[in-house]
Design a protein around this motif. Sequence first.
Motif, PDB file in Angstrom:
ATOM      1  N   VAL A   1       0.873  -1.181   0.000  1.00 52.49           N
ATOM      2  CA  VAL A   1       0.000   0.000   0.000  1.00 52.49           C
ATOM      3  C   VAL A   1       0.907   1.228   0.000  1.00 52.49           C
ATOM      4  CG1 VAL A   1      -1.747   1.301   1.257  1.00 52.49           C
ATOM      5  CG2 VAL A   1      -1.871  -1.201   1.172  1.00 52.49           C
ATOM      6  N   ILE A   2       1.090   1.798  -1.176  1.00 54.63           N
ATOM      7  CA  ILE A   2       2.024   2.904  -1.359  1.00 54.63           C
ATOM      8  C   ILE A   2       1.292   4.192  -1.747  1.00 54.63           C
ATOM      9  CG2 ILE A   2       4.050   3.720  -2.633  1.00 54.63           C
ATOM     10  CD1 ILE A   2       4.507   1.287  -0.791  1.00 54.63           C
ATOM     11  N   SER A   3       0.270   4.077  -2.583  1.00 49.80           N
ATOM     12  CA  SER A   3      -0.379   5.249  -3.166  1.00 49.80           C
ATOM     13  C   SER A   3      -1.852   4.964  -3.402  1.00 49.80           C
ATOM     14  CB  SER A   3       0.296   5.612  -4.497  1.00 49.80           C
ATOM     15  OG  SER A   3      -0.472   6.530  -5.250  1.00 49.80           O
ATOM     16  N   MET A   4      -2.666   6.013  -3.350  1.00 51.05           N
ATOM     17  CA  MET A   4      -4.072   5.874  -3.722  1.00 51.05           C
ATOM     18  C   MET A   4      -4.218   5.533  -5.200  1.00 51.05           C
ATOM     19  SD  MET A   4      -5.948   6.129  -1.073  1.00 51.05           S
ATOM     20  CE  MET A   4      -7.515   6.152  -1.942  1.00 51.05           C
ATOM     21  N   MET A   5      -3.166   5.772  -5.962  1.00 53.60           N
ATOM     22  CA  MET A   5      -3.198   5.421  -7.382  1.00 53.60           C
ATOM     23  C   MET A   5      -3.250   3.906  -7.588  1.00 53.60           C
ATOM     24  SD  MET A   5      -2.912   8.386  -9.085  1.00 53.60           S
ATOM     25  CE  MET A   5      -2.025   8.219 -10.622  1.00 53.60           C
ATOM     26  N   ASP A   6      -2.921   3.153  -6.543  1.00 53.94           N
ATOM     27  CA  ASP A   6      -2.923   1.692  -6.642  1.00 53.94           C
ATOM     28  C   ASP A   6      -4.319   1.092  -6.508  1.00 53.94           C
ATOM     29  OD1 ASP A   6      -0.150   1.772  -6.830  1.00 53.94           O
ATOM     30  OD2 ASP A   6       0.125   1.584  -4.669  1.00 53.94           O
ATOM     31  N   PHE A   7      -5.323   1.926  -6.175  1.00 55.02           N
ATOM     32  CA  PHE A   7      -6.664   1.420  -5.909  1.00 55.02           C
ATOM     33  C   PHE A   7      -7.668   1.958  -6.920  1.00 55.02           C
ATOM     34  CE2 PHE A   7      -4.566   1.598  -1.732  1.00 55.02           C
ATOM     35  CZ  PHE A   7      -4.690   0.278  -1.339  1.00 55.02           C
ATOM     36  N   ASP A   8      -8.614   1.096  -7.297  1.00 52.39           N
ATOM     37  CA  ASP A   8      -9.766   1.574  -8.052  1.00 52.39           C
ATOM     38  C   ASP A   8     -10.964   1.660  -7.112  1.00 52.39           C
ATOM     39  OD1 ASP A   8     -10.651  -1.065  -7.675  1.00 52.39           O
ATOM     40  OD2 ASP A   8     -10.141  -1.669  -9.714  1.00 52.39           O
ATOM     41  N   ARG A   9     -12.069   2.146  -7.631  1.00 51.31           N
ATOM     42  CA  ARG A   9     -13.258   2.358  -6.802  1.00 51.31           C
ATOM     43  C   ARG A   9     -13.720   1.066  -6.145  1.00 51.31           C
ATOM     44  NH1 ARG A   9     -18.838   2.091  -7.246  1.00 51.31           N
ATOM     45  NH2 ARG A   9     -19.967   3.748  -6.119  1.00 51.31           N
ATOM     46  N   GLU A  10     -13.734  -0.018  -6.898  1.00 54.61           N
ATOM     47  CA  GLU A  10     -14.248  -1.289  -6.382  1.00 54.61           C
ATOM     48  C   GLU A  10     -13.396  -1.785  -5.221  1.00 54.61           C
ATOM     49  OE1 GLU A  10     -13.848  -0.521  -9.603  1.00 54.61           O
ATOM     50  OE2 GLU A  10     -16.005  -0.279  -9.974  1.00 54.61           O
ATOM     51  N   THR A  11     -12.081  -1.639  -5.314  1.00 56.15           N
ATOM     52  CA  THR A  11     -11.211  -2.091  -4.234  1.00 56.15           C
ATOM     53  C   THR A  11     -11.394  -1.224  -2.988  1.00 56.15           C
ATOM     54  OG1 THR A  11      -9.599  -2.889  -5.847  1.00 56.15           O
ATOM     55  CG2 THR A  11      -8.841  -2.617  -3.578  1.00 56.15           C
ATOM     56  N   ILE A  12     -11.529   0.082  -3.186  1.00 52.34           N
ATOM     57  CA  ILE A  12     -11.764   0.971  -2.043  1.00 52.34           C
ATOM     58  C   ILE A  12     -13.056   0.577  -1.320  1.00 52.34           C
ATOM     59  CG2 ILE A  12     -12.276   3.344  -1.353  1.00 52.34           C
ATOM     60  CD1 ILE A  12     -10.437   4.256  -3.645  1.00 52.34           C
ATOM     61  N   LEU A  13     -14.091   0.269  -2.074  1.00 57.66           N
ATOM     62  CA  LEU A  13     -15.358  -0.129  -1.452  1.00 57.66           C
ATOM     63  C   LEU A  13     -15.229  -1.468  -0.728  1.00 57.66           C
ATOM     64  CD1 LEU A  13     -17.941   1.000  -4.162  1.00 57.66           C
ATOM     65  CD2 LEU A  13     -17.338   2.151  -2.012  1.00 57.66           C
ATOM     66  N   LYS A  14     -14.375  -2.361  -1.220  1.00 57.34           N
ATOM     67  CA  LYS A  14     -14.121  -3.624  -0.516  1.00 57.34           C
ATOM     68  C   LYS A  14     -13.389  -3.369   0.796  1.00 57.34           C
ATOM     69  CE  LYS A  14     -14.106  -6.638  -4.588  1.00 57.34           C
ATOM     70  NZ  LYS A  14     -13.278  -7.445  -5.519  1.00 57.34           N
ATOM     71  N   ILE A  15     -12.472  -2.402   0.788  1.00 56.44           N
ATOM     72  CA  ILE A  15     -11.802  -2.016   2.033  1.00 56.44           C
ATOM     73  C   ILE A  15     -12.823  -1.520   3.042  1.00 56.44           C
ATOM     74  CG2 ILE A  15     -10.168  -0.385   3.066  1.00 56.44           C
ATOM     75  CD1 ILE A  15      -8.677  -0.439   0.321  1.00 56.44           C
ATOM     76  N   PHE A  16     -13.727  -0.654   2.592  1.00 50.27           N
ATOM     77  CA  PHE A  16     -14.770  -0.130   3.475  1.00 50.27           C
ATOM     78  C   PHE A  16     -15.642  -1.257   4.023  1.00 50.27           C
ATOM     79  CE2 PHE A  16     -14.999   4.232   1.101  1.00 50.27           C
ATOM     80  CZ  PHE A  16     -13.715   4.528   1.532  1.00 50.27           C
ATOM     81  N   ALA A  17     -16.002  -2.202   3.172  1.00 42.77           N
ATOM     82  CA  ALA A  17     -16.890  -3.291   3.586  1.00 42.77           C
ATOM     83  C   ALA A  17     -16.228  -4.165   4.650  1.00 42.77           C
ATOM     84  CB  ALA A  17     -17.296  -4.128   2.372  1.00 42.77           C
ATOM     85  N   TYR A  18     -14.951  -4.479   4.444  1.00 43.42           N
ATOM     86  CA  TYR A  18     -14.253  -5.329   5.418  1.00 43.42           C
ATOM     87  C   TYR A  18     -14.032  -4.554   6.724  1.00 43.42           C
ATOM     88  CZ  TYR A  18     -10.860  -8.710   7.273  1.00 43.42           C
ATOM     89  OH  TYR A  18     -10.186  -9.620   8.047  1.00 43.42           O
ATOM     90  N   ALA A  19     -13.698  -3.263   6.617  1.00 43.07           N
ATOM     91  CA  ALA A  19     -13.533  -2.436   7.817  1.00 43.07           C
ATOM     92  C   ALA A  19     -14.828  -2.398   8.621  1.00 43.07           C
ATOM     93  CB  ALA A  19     -13.102  -1.024   7.429  1.00 43.07           C
TER      94      ALA A  19
END
Length: 327
Positions: free
Chosen positions: A22-40
Amino acid sequence: MITVGSLSSAKIALADAMPPHVISMMDFDRETILKIFAYADQLRLEQPALRQVHRGQTVATMFFQPSTRTRLNFEGAANALGCSVIGFSDPKTTRAGDFYQESLEDVVKFTGAIADLLVLRHFQTGVSKVAAACSPVPLLNAGDGYNEHPTQALGDLWTMHRLLNGVEGRRIGLIGNPEIRSLRSISLGLARLGAAEVVFLPAPDSCVPEATINELCQHGVGYDIVGNVQELLLRCDVVETIGVRHPDHSKHTDTPVAATTAPDFKLTADLIRRFGPHVWILHPGPRTDELEQDIDGMTNAQYFQQARNGLFVRMALMSALLAAQGK
């Protein structure tokens, strides 16, 4: 009640989508960010004993720059997952800060040999990418100079997501130097999540980086610049301030600066009541006088919950990286 099986499913889904570091927000797309939110969110709702899904694994925190909330958040998140925590909060206590001046690459390689996951905070811009390239285990960027602070951004974005039931189509206000690593990462995340507009109130003598503007435009997100907090409160659903007085993030230590925040950049309880009674207020800390303490008791003030949310987001990120490593 969240079951262990559903926690495992959420972790696996996120682990499959995660980058190796996990280095940059550029490494994530919308779907992955939402998966992070869901697991959190699932971790937040789970009984503490059932969150400890990584007992026997070790997280090493390597902080070459001062930190309060970020370091404690990472260490608290690791403990909550059942991990052991090792590391340092001052490089002067290590061979990197004494006679030997051990290289960062060696610190990363040797520490990675005894830990399952590394957390790095450093004053050198862009150094997290260099460290990740030589790390034998996953590495998380906890802020590197003027580059990025992706885990802070993800925690703040999840806070906005929860408060607004999603940031898509919303207007988000940001106060401070847009080149500071936290605001840079937040802006990149808002682009990916489809905010309607990001409204900046830049610190004096600062501007919105061209790269940030390009990212917002590429994702169809509008942006604007205003001149005072009143305009910002009138236009936005959430306002996050980092203040307008900052140390040099490219230095190892901070130098105190005796100054006061000009009224145009200062949030007060009176201004919020008059211009933004329904606006949520965020601040990643540390604060000085840009956010008056009499705001703390208002329902608008969400910065203490914001810090709590960061714990669960970091738990989700570390858990997913550890799970992916174990495949």
